[in-house]
Write a protein that holds these residues in place. Sequence first.
Motif, PDB file in Angstrom:
ATOM      1  N   GLY A 184      30.335  73.868  51.248  1.00  0.00           N
ATOM      2  CA  GLY A 184      31.767  74.137  51.241  1.00  0.00           C
ATOM      3  C   GLY A 184      32.574  72.954  51.719  1.00  0.00           C
ATOM      4  N   LEU A 185      32.080  72.275  52.738  1.00  0.00           N
ATOM      5  CA  LEU A 185      32.768  71.093  53.264  1.00  0.00           C
ATOM      6  C   LEU A 185      32.777  69.963  52.245  1.00  0.00           C
ATOM      7  CD1 LEU A 185      31.312  71.166  56.876  1.00  0.00           C
ATOM      8  CD2 LEU A 185      33.665  71.665  56.219  1.00  0.00           C
ATOM      9  N   VAL A 186      31.665  69.770  51.570  1.00  0.00           N
ATOM     10  CA  VAL A 186      31.574  68.731  50.537  1.00  0.00           C
ATOM     11  C   VAL A 186      32.533  69.058  49.394  1.00  0.00           C
ATOM     12  CG1 VAL A 186      30.061  67.745  48.756  1.00  0.00           C
ATOM     13  CG2 VAL A 186      29.245  67.982  51.113  1.00  0.00           C
ATOM     14  N   LYS A 187      32.569  70.312  48.994  1.00  0.00           N
ATOM     15  CA  LYS A 187      33.471  70.728  47.924  1.00  0.00           C
ATOM     16  C   LYS A 187      34.926  70.473  48.308  1.00  0.00           C
ATOM     17  CE  LYS A 187      34.409  74.654  44.931  1.00  0.00           C
ATOM     18  NZ  LYS A 187      34.057  76.024  44.589  1.00  0.00           N
ATOM     19  N   GLU A 188      35.291  70.779  49.546  1.00  0.00           N
ATOM     20  CA  GLU A 188      36.650  70.521  50.021  1.00  0.00           C
ATOM     21  C   GLU A 188      36.988  69.036  49.965  1.00  0.00           C
ATOM     22  OE1 GLU A 188      37.292  72.128  53.927  1.00  0.00           O
ATOM     23  OE2 GLU A 188      36.788  74.161  53.272  1.00  0.00           O
ATOM     24  N   GLU A 189      36.049  68.193  50.386  1.00  0.00           N
ATOM     25  CA  GLU A 189      36.270  66.743  50.368  1.00  0.00           C
ATOM     26  C   GLU A 189      36.479  66.239  48.942  1.00  0.00           C
ATOM     27  OE1 GLU A 189      36.400  64.085  52.642  1.00  0.00           O
ATOM     28  OE2 GLU A 189      36.746  65.695  54.064  1.00  0.00           O
ATOM     29  N   ILE A 190      35.669  66.720  48.030  1.00  0.00           N
ATOM     30  CA  ILE A 190      35.779  66.282  46.634  1.00  0.00           C
ATOM     31  C   ILE A 190      37.085  66.781  46.025  1.00  0.00           C
ATOM     32  CG2 ILE A 190      34.786  66.529  44.319  1.00  0.00           C
ATOM     33  CD1 ILE A 190      32.001  66.562  45.710  1.00  0.00           C
ATOM     34  N   ASN A 191      37.410  68.040  46.270  1.00  0.00           N
ATOM     35  CA  ASN A 191      38.636  68.607  45.704  1.00  0.00           C
ATOM     36  C   ASN A 191      39.899  67.986  46.285  1.00  0.00           C
ATOM     37  OD1 ASN A 191      37.354  70.341  43.919  1.00  0.00           O
ATOM     38  ND2 ASN A 191      37.237  71.988  45.404  1.00  0.00           N
ATOM     39  N   ALA A 192      39.804  67.386  47.451  1.00  0.00           N
ATOM     40  CA  ALA A 192      40.966  66.763  48.084  1.00  0.00           C
ATOM     41  C   ALA A 192      41.355  65.444  47.413  1.00  0.00           C
ATOM     42  CB  ALA A 192      40.686  66.536  49.563  1.00  0.00           C
ATOM     43  N   LYS A 215      32.260  62.794  58.183  1.00  0.00           N
ATOM     44  CA  LYS A 215      33.317  63.812  58.110  1.00  0.00           C
ATOM     45  C   LYS A 215      32.728  65.218  58.117  1.00  0.00           C
ATOM     46  CE  LYS A 215      36.717  61.110  55.571  1.00  0.00           C
ATOM     47  NZ  LYS A 215      37.484  61.018  54.325  1.00  0.00           N
ATOM     48  N   VAL A 216      31.659  65.408  57.368  1.00  0.00           N
ATOM     49  CA  VAL A 216      31.018  66.720  57.296  1.00  0.00           C
ATOM     50  C   VAL A 216      30.371  67.056  58.634  1.00  0.00           C
ATOM     51  CG1 VAL A 216      29.195  68.047  56.157  1.00  0.00           C
ATOM     52  CG2 VAL A 216      30.684  66.575  54.797  1.00  0.00           C
ATOM     53  N   ARG A 217      29.732  66.078  59.236  1.00  0.00           N
ATOM     54  CA  ARG A 217      29.038  66.302  60.511  1.00  0.00           C
ATOM     55  C   ARG A 217      30.025  66.586  61.646  1.00  0.00           C
ATOM     56  NH1 ARG A 217      24.396  62.233  61.597  1.00  0.00           N
ATOM     57  NH2 ARG A 217      23.124  63.610  60.330  1.00  0.00           N
ATOM     58  N   ALA A 218      31.255  66.121  61.524  1.00  0.00           N
ATOM     59  CA  ALA A 218      32.272  66.402  62.548  1.00  0.00           C
ATOM     60  C   ALA A 218      32.580  67.899  62.616  1.00  0.00           C
ATOM     61  CB  ALA A 218      33.540  65.614  62.257  1.00  0.00           C
TER      62      ALA A 218
END
Length: 64
Positions: free
Chosen positions: A9-17, A42-45
């Motif tokens: 989900g975090l990766v998807k948010e980053e890509i969609n941003a 960013k994801v690990r944060a």
Amino acid sequence: MEKAEATAGLVKEEINASIYLKEILKKGLINYSALAREMLPKVRAVNNKANFSSVLIAIQRYYD
């Protein structure tokens, strides 16, 4: 205790941003491993259990 957000989900948010990132992924112009290394901090944060492999797999599943 809050549940950690899923890596996918975090990766998807980053890509969609990023429209630019979505476009270069769609065209196959970026190395998934290099992108995973850039996204990992960013994801690990948000999800401290995330690792390189989980981010890489999330990227691959999102665009393959």
